[in-house]
Scaffold this motif. Structure first.
Motif, short mmCIF file in Angstrom:
data_model
loop_
_atom_site.label_atom_id
_atom_site.label_comp_id
_atom_site.label_asym_id
_atom_site.label_seq_id
_atom_site.Cartn_x
_atom_site.Cartn_y
_atom_site.Cartn_z
N ALA A 253 0.83 -1.21 0.00
CA ALA A 253 0.00 0.00 0.00
C ALA A 253 0.86 1.26 0.00
N GLY A 254 1.95 1.24 0.76
CA GLY A 254 2.85 2.38 0.78
C GLY A 254 3.49 2.61 -0.59
N LEU A 255 3.89 1.51 -1.22
CA LEU A 255 4.52 1.62 -2.54
C LEU A 255 3.54 2.13 -3.59
N ARG A 256 2.27 1.70 -3.47
CA ARG A 256 1.26 2.19 -4.41
C ARG A 256 1.04 3.68 -4.22
N ARG A 257 1.08 4.12 -2.98
CA ARG A 257 0.93 5.54 -2.71
C ARG A 257 2.05 6.33 -3.40
N ILE A 258 3.26 5.83 -3.29
CA ILE A 258 4.40 6.49 -3.92
C ILE A 258 4.25 6.49 -5.44
N SER A 259 3.83 5.34 -5.96
CA SER A 259 3.66 5.24 -7.40
C SER A 259 2.56 6.17 -7.89
N ASP A 260 1.47 6.28 -7.12
CA ASP A 260 0.37 7.18 -7.50
C ASP A 260 0.83 8.64 -7.51
N GLU A 261 1.63 8.99 -6.53
CA GLU A 261 2.13 10.37 -6.48
C GLU A 261 3.18 10.60 -7.57
N GLY A 262 3.87 9.56 -7.93
CA GLY A 262 4.95 9.68 -8.91
C GLY A 262 6.29 9.75 -8.18
N LEU A 263 7.18 8.81 -8.49
CA LEU A 263 8.44 8.74 -7.74
C LEU A 263 9.24 10.03 -7.84
N ASP A 264 9.27 10.63 -9.03
CA ASP A 264 9.99 11.90 -9.19
C ASP A 264 9.41 12.99 -8.29
N ASN A 265 8.08 13.00 -8.21
CA ASN A 265 7.42 13.99 -7.34
C ASN A 265 7.75 13.74 -5.87
#
Lengths: 369, 369
Positions: A253-265
């Motif tokens: 879930a944490g990784l999906r959150r990061i992916s949704d926000e965008g890793l660069d962001n």
């Protein structure tokens, strides 16, 4: 009597406050470790880890223990008795690498740098003509310093490059494949914004081929763990140990959150928060500890002003603001503070809070005469 | 797309569904591992563990990894190269002990018993005149058999008695001190009713004195971990690794639940559920696998009827009832089922559900001709 719940601002060197999505996932209905529905979660988490590692390694998985066990897994699977391991030491976690590698039977060649400074890749690469492994810490949690792993990767020659990314993963640029990282380990409780308990791990096929056939550790034996995490997805899983399914759901879930926000962001958000904090501290007249140009945005080290009682200030912050910051380590224990803005805490509100709180603490805490 | 949540009845060999208190505690605000508020939680969890272990050992703590790491910690801290370790093997986890002990350098003396039978303490004790360690599994998760640890304790002589209590702790009588257990490890995900991820561990002062000074594992080095868990409570904690604070809060909550219900009552509840299940299975005409008089109430093994497709039945249960039971292990993989009623699942409703579901599955699943 149960201990009352306390809401803390976790602005120390970790754990950080988790992303709310990661916390919520801890209470998803628990799944068995062999349930097809759990295997989907595990596959998804491994995919998410590949993204934050910057790797295509199929052997990328969360080990079922904390980041320090990741360090142990890295060495116990690659070091045979007498193998030469060059370790770059510019902080506590480099020192720990020497201890762990030696217990695995390594002949450790230690290359020291002052705490607060980055490693010099050239000196590390020249420390031994033919090491099996060169090991370094990307982001030193003990000093707040970033080292140049890409440069070390260019100089590694035939050695395997083994990297500690505990405090960098999910917070700053990390490109394991581009940089030539062969073996990497990390933790969940810092910039990934997940509770502590798992060690994100990655190893290249080439490094896996050079591993120890039957390592001294059964629990961390990568030869057995590959089947457990489904190495090449779709292949049959084999039972090794009972996976910590709740923690893995939380990691996913944490990784999906990061992916949704965008890793660069996410990286940019950590950089902005760290920059603002470091500027604010200097404006307060405080001096930063880590060398300029090599400062981590997610973990700031700052010198305790002359005559100020370091522990009393930390106690004041905890008591009055329910705000945790960290002490320094070793000889810097009472002369350095460590302030982490990681995961969801990398935001302007946290910067304002910690600066304001620290200002008040420095005014209010009585100083020794 | 996130994986949809699925509510399972976890009636396999573990993990079990957790106690609701344990699940709720996973979302308590996260604490840092050095926060005084967390140290209270840790102390409370260690007290709770002493109660379920039946020990006064001050070195009783949750290791930061799953039960299998508990096994590794037990051997890596006590076995020097060439030490004789007698292992009683009556199932998969006894076999694993042989592997783990051998990797630690032990000269393993293996004493085998048929799967489904308990160990014979006399034969185990006579297997070697002067072993350093005698190791046995209290409740074999692979076969559903309970062995008599108290009898082994009486016969151990100068050896250290090392016991696997993964599937017994919090479910059936366990009295480490009374029985002469020197070193014990367990898991959280079975009768303790907590998600997988920690290994409850205990070691007596006497065994600690005979430990390996610098074990090959840094992560599981009990000499360093003692300070971390506050050994004698009130003493200064030392940083070793970042404790998995959310999981420890959850363990504490699960242990409080058990303590509130009363450990004797919890044991009785597991016994009643297991008795009812085993009677019900026999009334259905099924044959139990574990030897009579040595059956675990919390984990029942039952033979797959002749001509029935074991995996198809398990698939039917999962699909139609969202109910997980386990296969057998090794040569019994397709001829035995394992049904666990552990933690909150040890109740009459679960018994009724699994009996009814199994009856339907046996009627409906097409059998191979």
């Amino acid at each position: 009597m149960p201990v009352p719940m306390i809401q803390r601002h976790l602005f120390g060197p970790g754990p950080s406050n988790p992303y709310p999505e990661a916390t919520a996932a801890l209470t998803h209905p628990l799944l068995g470790h062999l349930d097809p529905a759990f295997l989907e979660v595990m596959d998804s988490a491994c995919d998410g880890l590949r993204a934050v590692w910057g790797t295509g390694n199929r052997r990328t998985l969360p080990l079922s223990a904390t980041g320090s066990a990741g360090m142990e897994a890295a060495f116990v699977n690659t070091v045979e008795e007498g193998d030469v391991v060059v370790v770059a030491v510019n902080g506590l976690f480099g020192e720990r690498m020497c201890d762990v590698a030696a217990r695995c039977g390594a002949e450790v060649v230690r290359v020291d740098f002052p705490y607060g400074q980055p490693i010099d890749p050239q000196r590390v690469a020249e420390a031994h003509p033919a090491p099996k492994i060169i090991a370094a810490v990307h982001a030193e949690t003990s000093t707040g310093v970033r080292s140049d792993i890409a440069a070390l990767g260019e100089l590694k020659g035939d050695a395997l490059l083994l990297v500690d990314a505990v405090t960098s993963i999910g917070g700053i640029e990390l490109r394991a494949d581009d940089w030539g990282v062969d073996i990497g380990y990390a933790g969940t409780q810092k910039c990934l914004g997940v509770a502590p308990g798992l060690a994100p791990f990655t190893i290249s096929d080439a490094a896996f081929e050079r591993r120890v056939e039957r390592p001294r550790s059964w629990y961390l034996d990568l030869g057995m763990l590959g089947g457990y995490a489904g190495e090449a997805q779709g292949r049959a899983r084999t039972y090794h140990h009972t996976a910590p399914t709740a923690m893995i759901a939380s990691l996913d879930a944490g990784l999906r959150r990061i992916s949704d926000e965008g890793l660069d962001n996410v990286w940019a958000r950590h950089q902005a928060a760290g920059d603002a904090l470091q500027e604010g501290l200097e404006e307060m007249g405080l001096e930063l500890f880590a060398a300029e140009g090599h400062r981590l945005p997610e973990l700031t080290t700052v010198k305790v002003p002359e005559g100020v009682d370091s522990a009393a200030v930390r106690g004041y912050l905890l008591e009055h603001f329910s705000l945790e910051i960290g002490a320094g380590v070793k000889e810097h224990a009472s002369t350095v503070w460590r302030i982490g803005l990681m995961g969801p805490n990398a935001n302007p509100g946290s910067v304002a809070l910690v600066l304001g709180a620290l200002q008040e603490a420095l005014r209010k805490v009585p100083q020794p005469v």
